[in-house]
Scaffold this motif. Structure first.
Motif, PDB file in Angstrom:
ATOM      1  N   SER A 163      27.021  36.169  44.942  1.00 51.57           N
ATOM      2  CA  SER A 163      26.927  36.943  46.189  1.00 51.57           C
ATOM      3  C   SER A 163      25.533  37.527  46.409  1.00 51.57           C
ATOM      4  O   SER A 163      25.046  37.586  47.544  1.00 51.57           O
ATOM      5  CB  SER A 163      27.971  38.058  46.193  1.00 51.57           C
ATOM      6  OG  SER A 163      27.946  38.790  44.987  1.00 51.57           O
TER       7      SER A 163
ATOM      8  N   ASP B   3      26.159  37.168  40.656  1.00 48.52           N
ATOM      9  CA  ASP B   3      25.005  36.258  40.741  1.00 48.52           C
ATOM     10  C   ASP B   3      25.161  35.297  41.915  1.00 48.52           C
ATOM     11  O   ASP B   3      24.165  34.781  42.442  1.00 48.52           O
ATOM     12  CB  ASP B   3      24.783  35.499  39.420  1.00 48.52           C
ATOM     13  CG  ASP B   3      26.057  34.903  38.830  1.00 48.52           C
ATOM     14  OD1 ASP B   3      27.154  35.174  39.350  1.00 48.52           O
ATOM     15  OD2 ASP B   3      25.950  34.170  37.831  1.00 48.52           O
TER      16      ASP B   3
ATOM     17  N   GLY C 133      36.257  40.256  52.712  1.00 52.17           N
ATOM     18  CA  GLY C 133      35.942  39.496  51.502  1.00 52.17           C
ATOM     19  C   GLY C 133      34.678  38.667  51.644  1.00 52.17           C
ATOM     20  O   GLY C 133      34.493  37.694  50.913  1.00 52.17           O
TER      21      GLY C 133
ATOM     22  N   GLY D  27      32.472  33.080  39.703  1.00 46.12           N
ATOM     23  CA  GLY D  27      33.558  33.339  38.766  1.00 46.12           C
ATOM     24  C   GLY D  27      34.919  33.445  39.416  1.00 46.12           C
ATOM     25  O   GLY D  27      35.921  32.987  38.858  1.00 46.12           O
TER      26      GLY D  27
HETATM   27  C1  LIG Z   1      30.488  33.999  52.518  1.00 44.66           C
HETATM   28  C2  LIG Z   1      31.545  33.603  51.534  1.00 44.66           C
HETATM   29  N1  LIG Z   1      31.533  32.366  51.013  1.00 44.66           N
HETATM   30  C3  LIG Z   1      32.462  32.004  50.105  1.00 44.66           C
HETATM   31  C4  LIG Z   1      33.431  32.888  49.705  1.00 44.66           C
HETATM   32  C5  LIG Z   1      34.478  32.465  48.668  1.00 44.66           C
HETATM   33  N2  LIG Z   1      34.211  33.225  47.417  1.00 44.66           N
HETATM   34  C6  LIG Z   1      34.861  34.388  47.150  1.00 44.66           C
HETATM   35  S1  LIG Z   1      34.370  35.074  45.713  1.00 44.66           S
HETATM   36  C7  LIG Z   1      33.316  33.813  45.399  1.00 44.66           C
HETATM   37  C8  LIG Z   1      32.491  33.782  44.150  1.00 44.66           C
HETATM   38  C9  LIG Z   1      31.689  35.019  43.925  1.00 44.66           C
HETATM   39  O1  LIG Z   1      30.790  34.772  42.890  1.00 44.66           O
HETATM   40  P1  LIG Z   1      29.878  35.895  42.280  1.00 44.66           P
HETATM   41  O2  LIG Z   1      29.205  36.657  43.349  1.00 44.66           O
HETATM   42  O3  LIG Z   1      28.990  35.271  41.281  1.00 44.66           O
HETATM   43  O4  LIG Z   1      30.900  36.896  41.604  1.00 44.66           O
HETATM   44  P2  LIG Z   1      31.965  36.585  40.424  1.00 44.66           P
HETATM   45  O5  LIG Z   1      33.233  36.184  41.071  1.00 44.66           O
HETATM   46  O6  LIG Z   1      31.367  35.520  39.564  1.00 44.66           O
HETATM   47  O7  LIG Z   1      32.098  37.884  39.701  1.00 44.66           O
HETATM   48  C10 LIG Z   1      33.328  32.871  46.438  1.00 44.66           C
HETATM   49  C11 LIG Z   1      32.474  31.639  46.452  1.00 44.66           C
HETATM   50  C12 LIG Z   1      33.430  34.161  50.308  1.00 44.66           C
HETATM   51  N3  LIG Z   1      34.358  35.077  50.031  1.00 44.66           N
HETATM   52  N4  LIG Z   1      32.462  34.507  51.194  1.00 44.66           N
END
Ligand SMILES: Cc1ncc(C[n+]2csc(CCOP(=O)(O)OP(=O)(O)O)c2C)c(N)n1
Length: 550
Positions: free
Chosen positions: A447, A445, A418, A476
């Motif tokens: 990742s 946005d 993940g 999100g």
């Molecule tokens: C390196 C890392 N930091 C924090 C997380 C916790 N985390 C999982 S999903 C996520 C948000 C992802 O955001 P985005 O890429 O914008 O995709 P969205 O969920 O908005 O579709 C976070 C912060 C993680 N999995 N990996």
């Protein structure tokens, strides 16, 4: 300086062992702590060097390459700051069971354990994550350490190894060893065990195969398919392994992941035999260690994995086999298919109907911005039969896991750990490995901005990658968790974003923005037809909460 350019140094010994064991590519961010190793790479034109912009990117590329080749992915980083940046890939390789070698330059031998500039004790740092951490203190150790690193990374449960090499032992005179690994002799089940399994499979009325990553090897998928067909046993794949079994096959029952609906789990629980093959049955696959049930499954439980530390680790099997699952599948394939008894056919059909209901594309709900599921649906209709789909972590990926009908040679490259930031570097590494296949990177946005800089390699090498970014102005996934656990209280999850298409164009690729559903098809057609990298930013809407994890 007298040691420079000597083709017979310890660094050459290490690289020569790598090269002889099939390692033909390394990913790196350079550092002064491994100048000797870097220099020695000049004498190894057979090793492709990919220079990266961040050690996490280099590490994720190595993870993806290791997954695709089943040889260790290798990345080289500098001490302290480089190693800490790269550590996310070591964790990912452990969670994903990927063979990986991290090579770290270290402070000079004389300064070890003096808390010297950028020094870290890597045994302590990686001790609980890596399978093996080796710090060389003598030049003569490098060749042997390289060989052992390859062996440890690839044997049993594949995983990460960290090789730490002080800068002053890298370019010393050293014998050039011939450490070459031969293919393992496959560990096979004994005739007695085979007889016993056949008996259990024959007797079972509602057997279920739970297949895992061990089948992600050449001919592994064929063996799994043949086994399932030969005995008419439905197959559920482990977490994020949707590409192991053709999703359009009547015996495909779905995946065990983060979001299995209760009715599907109820159906799975109705099995009278669980045949866990090549899976570690971790937290998510086993639905939080409830499927099978701890400590003693309700069903007859057979577990096969090529690592004694895994078989029976959580669940007590009726029959545990420490052997190669692919070899076992082959051994169990009968010359003539057993007659399929009606109850077995009904059982497979019941699971299939359940899967099809879950996998059906939901109707699109009109609203502001684009529903990202529409993008995934259009992509599934258009993606090449050998497309490699690389996913980052986030809610945008959920429709791919649930609805994208993978049929090999289509591939799913997604981090079991993940880890955000995986998608872009994994796409670059995949396209480098299979330059004639279309690679599609789906990123959020959030990742994308963790490692998106690595897409410059796609421009430099004209790699045919279609980047699709879901811009929902939010982390999100976490926002959705907040909605569920702390309704209405959002903090730290809104994102103020840059102009992503301008960034992509500045990197040197064609880019466009999709702001409404009617633009999706044409944009995807252009992106998929492009010879080189192409970037689509989708102004997407926030979606619902995943149950847990990301
Ligand atoms: C390196 C890392 N930091 C924090 C997380 C916790 N985390 C999982 S999903 C996520 C948000 C992802 O955001 P985005 O890429 O914008 O995709 P969205 O969920 O908005 O579709 C976070 C912060 C993680 N999995 N990996």
């Amino acid at each position: 300086m007298t040691n420079l350019h000597k083709p017979h140094t310890s660094a050459h010994a290490l690289l020569s062992v790598f090269a002889h064991n099939g390692i033909d590519r390394v990913f790196l961010v350079p550092g002064e702590s491994y100048l000797g190793l870097l220099d020695a790479l000049n004498e190894f034109p057979e090793i492709d060097v990919i220079t990266c912009r961040h050690e996490a990117g280099a590490g994720f590329m190595a993870c993806a390459d290791g997954r695709l080749t089943r040889r260790p992915g290798v990345f080289l980083v500098s001490r302290g700051p480089g190693a800490t940046n790269g550590s996310i890939a070591v964790h990912t390789a452990q969670q994903d069971a990927i063979p990986l070698i991290l090579v770290v330059g270290q402070v000079p031998k004389s300064d070890l354990r003096r808390q010297a500039f950028q020094e870290i004790d890597y045994q302590k740092m990686f001790g609980s994550v890596a399978k093996w951490v080796a710090e060389a203190t003598d030049p003569s150790q490098l060749g042997e350490a390289a060989f052992k690193a390859v062996r440890v990374a690839t044997s049993g449960t594949p995983g990460p190894v960290v090789l730490v090499i002080p800068e002053d032992v890298q370019q010393q005179e050293a014998v050039q060893p011939q450490w070459i690994a031969h293919d393992d002799v496959a560990t096979t089940a004994t005739p007695d065990a085979l007889r016993e399994i056949r008996g259990l499979l024959d007797k079972a009325e509602r057997p279920l195969i739970v297949a895992g990553g061990a089948f992600d090897v050449p001919q592994g998928r064929d063996a799994l398919l043949a086994l399932a067909q030969s005995w008419h046993i439905p197959v559920a794949v482990s977490f994020r392994r949707q590409d192991l079994f053709p999703n359009d096959h009547a015996l495909y029952a779905g995946d065990l992941g983060l979001a299995n609906p209760a009715r599907q789990m109820e159906a799975f629980h109705a099995a009278d035999l669980i045949f866990a093959l090549g899976t570690r049955l971790g937290d998510i696959t086993s639905q939080g260690y409830t499927f099978p049930r701890l400590p003693r499954p309700e069903q007859i439980f057979v577990h096969c994995y090529a690592d004694a530390g895994v078989v029976g680790q959580h669940f007590a099997p009726d029959l545990g086999l420490v052997c190669n699952p692919v070899a076992l599948a082959r051994d169990l394939i009968r010359e003539h298919a057993p007659s399929v008894r009606p109850h077995r056919r009904d059982w497979a059909a019941r699971l299939r109907v359940c899967f099809e209901q879950i996998a059906a594309w939901p109707p699109s709900v009109p609203g502001e911005r684009v529903d990202f599921i529409e993008v995934v649906r259009a992509l599934a209709q258009r993606a090449a039969l050998d497309a490699i789909v690389c996913l980052d972590a986030g809610t945008f990926a959920a429709p791919v896991y649930r609805h994208f009908p993978f049929v090999y040679p289509q591939r799913l490259m997604a981090p079991l750990s993940g880890a955000m930031g995986y998608g872009t570097p994994a796409a670059v590494a995949s396209a480098l490995r299979f330059p004639r296949q279309k690679v599609i990177a789906l990123v959020g946005d959030g990742s994308f901005m963790m490692t998106g800089n690595e897409m410059i390699a796609a421009v430099a090498r004209k790699l045919p990658i279609l980047f699709i970014l879901s811009n929902n102005q939010s982390y999100g996934s976490i926002r959705a968790h907040q909605d569920r656990d702390y309704p209405g209280r959002h903090l730290g999850t809104d994102l103020f974003n840059p102009d992503f298409t301008a960034i992509a164009r500045a990197f040197g690729m064609q880019a466009e923005q999709v702001s409404q559903a009617s633009q999706i098809d044409a944009a995807l057609d252009r992106g998929l037809d492009a010879d080189g990298p192409y970037f689509i930013e989708v102004l997407s809407r926030l979606s619902g909460a995943p149950p847990r994890g990301d």
